[in-house]
Design an enzyme around this catalytic site. Structure first.
Site, PDB file in Angstrom:
ATOM      1  N   ARG A  20       0.826  -1.208   0.000  1.00 44.58           N
ATOM      2  CA  ARG A  20       0.000   0.000   0.000  1.00 44.58           C
ATOM      3  C   ARG A  20       0.861   1.259   0.000  1.00 44.58           C
ATOM      4  NH1 ARG A  20      -2.652   2.745   4.263  1.00 44.58           N
ATOM      5  NH2 ARG A  20      -2.410   0.966   5.653  1.00 44.58           N
ATOM      6  N   TYR A  65      -8.255  21.076 -15.611  1.00 48.39           N
ATOM      7  CA  TYR A  65      -8.873  19.772 -15.885  1.00 48.39           C
ATOM      8  C   TYR A  65     -10.200  19.662 -15.127  1.00 48.39           C
ATOM      9  CZ  TYR A  65      -9.462  14.679 -15.470  1.00 48.39           C
ATOM     10  OH  TYR A  65      -9.962  13.408 -15.467  1.00 48.39           O
ATOM     11  N   ASP A  83       0.714  20.378 -13.522  1.00 52.87           N
ATOM     12  CA  ASP A  83       0.393  19.150 -14.244  1.00 52.87           C
ATOM     13  C   ASP A  83       1.171  19.178 -15.562  1.00 52.87           C
ATOM     14  OD1 ASP A  83      -0.760  17.176 -15.893  1.00 52.87           O
ATOM     15  OD2 ASP A  83      -2.711  17.379 -14.910  1.00 52.87           O
ATOM     16  N   LYS A 132      -1.852   8.851 -19.560  1.00 55.20           N
ATOM     17  CA  LYS A 132      -1.754   9.494 -20.863  1.00 55.20           C
ATOM     18  C   LYS A 132      -0.443   9.106 -21.547  1.00 55.20           C
ATOM     19  CE  LYS A 132      -5.648  11.590 -19.828  1.00 55.20           C
ATOM     20  NZ  LYS A 132      -5.964  11.152 -18.453  1.00 55.20           N
TER      21      LYS A 132
END
Length: 382
Positions: free
Chosen positions: A54, A107, A178, A203
């Site tokens: 995790r 976004y 970003d 992406k």
């Protein structure tokens, strides 16, 4: 890193002991210890031996180390999605009462996160144009964090990141950008003074449309805060298999980005001569300091003479789809996004015209893509 050094770095074998050119997939939820002392030492924070997937995994480590090197950062941390990366950064570095200064045309899901979660949590969110962030030194005065995209979503507006970073530092404001559109092949924001870089690794980093992931790159100090706070407690961890696929994607990233750019250059040149086109939003190399190339994601605003629905339905090689950055070519008409059900998104908030389409140019033959696009224009205008 130079273009040559990026290519050379990404082509290096993994070197993990057995001559494997790729890292193994450690598909394990936990890692055991041989004795009490070793287990106690790790639990008390001594050393960095893998404990639990995790928060840490050797396959994930390999991807993170590659991303840190490419972006010029000290460390990186992977996530299960781009939104997990965004939310983990924002909740790690903001608290109720802070102001978050965000670029306009952000976004849409990042916008929803800010409006639906950060606002009610007590964070003041203000939105600013690229020009305001870049040219007004006092825009970030009093802000705890500036959330940036260069270029931003849909409108593809770029900013001088070094200028914005300088303004932010003068006011003690943390900067986050970003970098999914440009990738470290075409832009390295940390070298321009930005504090934290993040990607929707789904992406271009992945490049094969088979992985949902995110990644954050920054200083050791900033990554340590994320690892201590939001990575374990929000739980948006990157899985070993996805990390392995991302390493696979990184191997071909420079070659793919150069091919996307060649096709985008062809489209930008030819679209500029079309009477049906009002504007093409596709920043090119050197349009702002530090931007070295053009990716395959762009937006195009048509005149009212074009029936956007008829145009999009006439395409054969472009498919409707919400993502981008893969081998396939995609289209998203803003009219569809503006009609999206549910809470208002950033396209609605910032007035994006309904005569615009966003296209992601894939790796198909450039002339075949253009022929398809041109034929659809003729159909839509008739």
């Amino acid at each position: 890193m130079t273009d040559d050094s990026i290519d050379t770095f990404l082509a290096q074998p993994f070197g993990g002991g057995e001559g494997s050119v790729t890292p193994p997939i450690y598909q394990s939820s936990l890692f055991t210890f041989d004795d009490f002392s070793a287990f106690e030492a790790r639990m008390s924070g001594q050393g960095n031996r893998t404990l639990y997937s995790r928060v840490q995994n050797p396959t994930q480590d390999a991807f993170e180390q590659m991303m840190a090197k490419l972006e010029g950062g000290e460390a990186a941390v992977g996530f299960a999605s781009g939104m997990a990366a965004i939310s983990s950064v924002l909740f790690a570095f903001l608290k109720p009462g802070d102001r978050l200064a965000c670029v306009e045309h952000v976004y849409p899901d990042a916008y929803r996160l800010m409006e639906r979660m950060l606002g009610p949590w007590g964070v003041e969110v203000t939105y600013h144009s690229v020009t305001e962030l870049q040219d007004n030194p006092d825009t970030l005065k009093g802000a705890a964090l500036a959330y940036l995209e260069s270029p931003n979503s849909m409108m593809m507006q770029v900013m001088d990141l070094r200028k914005v970073a300088d303004h932010a530092k003068a006011h003690g404001c943390l900067t986050v950008v970003d970098n999914s559109w440009a990738t470290p092949v075409f832009q390295t924001p940390l070298a321009l003074g930005i504090d934290i870089v993040l990607h929707s690794a789904s992406k271009y980093i992945c490049g094969h449309s088979d992985t949902v992931a995110g990644v954050v790159v920054a200083s050791d100090e900033h990554i340590a805060r994320i690892r201590d706070l939001t990575l374990p407690l929000l739980g948006g961890k990157l899985a070993p298999f996805e990390a392995w696929l991302l390493v696979r994607g990184l191997r071909t990233l420079p070659a793919r980005m150069r091919e996307h750019q060649r096709t985008a250059d062809l489209f930008v040149d030819r679209l500029g001569a079309r009477p049906e086109v009002v504007t093409v939003n596709s920043p090119g190399p050197n349009s702002v300091p530090g931007l070295k190339g053009r990716s395959g994601l762009m937006s195009i605003e048509f005149t009212k003479d074009i029936d956007v629905r008829k145009f999009a339905d006439a395409l054969n090689l472009f498919h409707y789809g919400v993502s981008w950055g893969g081998f396939e070519s995609l289209i998203v008409p803003t009219a569809i996004t503006l009609a999206q059900a549910g809470p208002k998104n950033s396209l609605q908030a910032f007035g994006v015209p309904d005569t615009m389409v966003r296209i992601s140019l894939g790796l198909e033959d450039a002339e075949a893509l253009w022929s398809d696009f041109e034929s659809a224009l003729v159909t839509a205008g008739s």
